[in-house]
Design a protein around this motif. Sequence first.
Motif, mmCIF file in Angstrom:
data_model
loop_
_atom_site.group_PDB
_atom_site.id
_atom_site.type_symbol
_atom_site.label_atom_id
_atom_site.label_comp_id
_atom_site.label_asym_id
_atom_site.label_seq_id
_atom_site.Cartn_x
_atom_site.Cartn_y
_atom_site.Cartn_z
ATOM 1 N N ASN A 198 -9.441 7.259 -3.362
ATOM 2 C CA ASN A 198 -8.460 8.293 -3.045
ATOM 3 C C ASN A 198 -7.263 8.148 -3.964
ATOM 4 O O ASN A 198 -6.705 7.063 -4.091
ATOM 5 N N TYR A 199 -6.919 9.232 -4.620
ATOM 6 C CA TYR A 199 -5.751 9.289 -5.490
ATOM 7 C C TYR A 199 -4.643 10.084 -4.804
ATOM 8 O O TYR A 199 -4.901 11.177 -4.282
ATOM 9 N N LYS A 200 -3.438 9.575 -4.840
ATOM 10 C CA LYS A 200 -2.236 10.337 -4.498
ATOM 11 C C LYS A 200 -1.660 10.781 -5.833
ATOM 12 O O LYS A 200 -1.301 9.944 -6.671
ATOM 13 N N GLU A 211 -3.722 15.337 -3.878
ATOM 14 C CA GLU A 211 -4.661 14.225 -3.734
ATOM 15 C C GLU A 211 -5.964 14.577 -4.432
ATOM 16 O O GLU A 211 -6.282 15.748 -4.628
ATOM 17 N N LYS A 239 -13.224 0.700 -8.141
ATOM 18 C CA LYS A 239 -11.959 0.108 -8.592
ATOM 19 C C LYS A 239 -11.879 0.089 -10.119
ATOM 20 O O LYS A 239 -10.834 0.377 -10.694
ATOM 21 N N GLU A 293 -8.997 1.815 -12.506
ATOM 22 C CA GLU A 293 -8.228 0.987 -13.441
ATOM 23 C C GLU A 293 -8.354 1.475 -14.887
ATOM 24 O O GLU A 293 -7.452 1.262 -15.693
ATOM 25 N N VAL A 305 -4.643 7.555 -14.155
ATOM 26 C CA VAL A 305 -3.921 6.425 -13.558
ATOM 27 C C VAL A 305 -3.025 5.771 -14.603
ATOM 28 O O VAL A 305 -1.831 5.538 -14.364
ATOM 29 N N VAL A 314 -1.432 9.661 -11.425
ATOM 30 C CA VAL A 314 -1.777 9.136 -10.107
ATOM 31 C C VAL A 314 -0.690 8.139 -9.743
ATOM 32 O O VAL A 314 -0.485 7.156 -10.437
ATOM 33 N N LYS A 315 0.003 8.413 -8.640
ATOM 34 C CA LYS A 315 1.093 7.518 -8.255
ATOM 35 C C LYS A 315 0.621 6.385 -7.342
ATOM 36 O O LYS A 315 1.290 5.369 -7.228
ATOM 37 N N GLN A 316 -0.544 6.562 -6.732
ATOM 38 C CA GLN A 316 -1.095 5.519 -5.865
ATOM 39 C C GLN A 316 -2.593 5.778 -5.706
ATOM 40 O O GLN A 316 -3.022 6.934 -5.667
ATOM 41 N N TRP A 317 -3.375 4.707 -5.614
ATOM 42 C CA TRP A 317 -4.803 4.867 -5.356
ATOM 43 C C TRP A 317 -5.298 3.740 -4.472
ATOM 44 O O TRP A 317 -4.692 2.673 -4.418
ATOM 45 N N GLU A 318 -6.391 4.023 -3.767
ATOM 46 C CA GLU A 318 -7.038 2.992 -2.955
ATOM 47 C C GLU A 318 -8.523 3.276 -2.866
ATOM 48 O O GLU A 318 -8.958 4.419 -2.997
#
Length: 96
Positions: free
Chosen positions: A7-9, A50, A64, A68, A73, A78-82
Motif C-alpha cells: 500500500n502506497y500513500k 493511495e 518490499k 524499495e 518511492v 510515495v510519502k509512506q508505504w507498507e
Amino acid sequence: MNYYILNYKLADSYLNDRGKYRAEHLGMAKEAAEKGELILGGAMDEPADEAVLIFRSENDKIAKGFAESDPYVKNGLVKQWEVRKWNAVVGSKIDN
C-alpha cells in the motif's frame, strides 16, 4: 504461496510529477507481472491518494523489494508505504 498487499500513500504532487518516472515504474510492474509476482496494481481514484499492488510469493521480500526500487518511492511521489500479508480465502487465484 502467499499474498501480500503493498500500500502506497501518495504525495499531493503525485499526479503532476509521475510522468517523469512512469515508464520506469510501469516497466518494473510489467516485469513483476510477467514473473507471476505482481497480480494486480493501480492507484485509487478520486482522490488519487493511495495505490495498491497485490503480490503473490513465498514471503514479503518481493513486495518490499519492489517498493524499495520503485522510482515513485525513490523520488518522493510515495510519502509512506507498507507491506502486509493478506489471507485471501476466495477467488480464482486461490490455491486450496
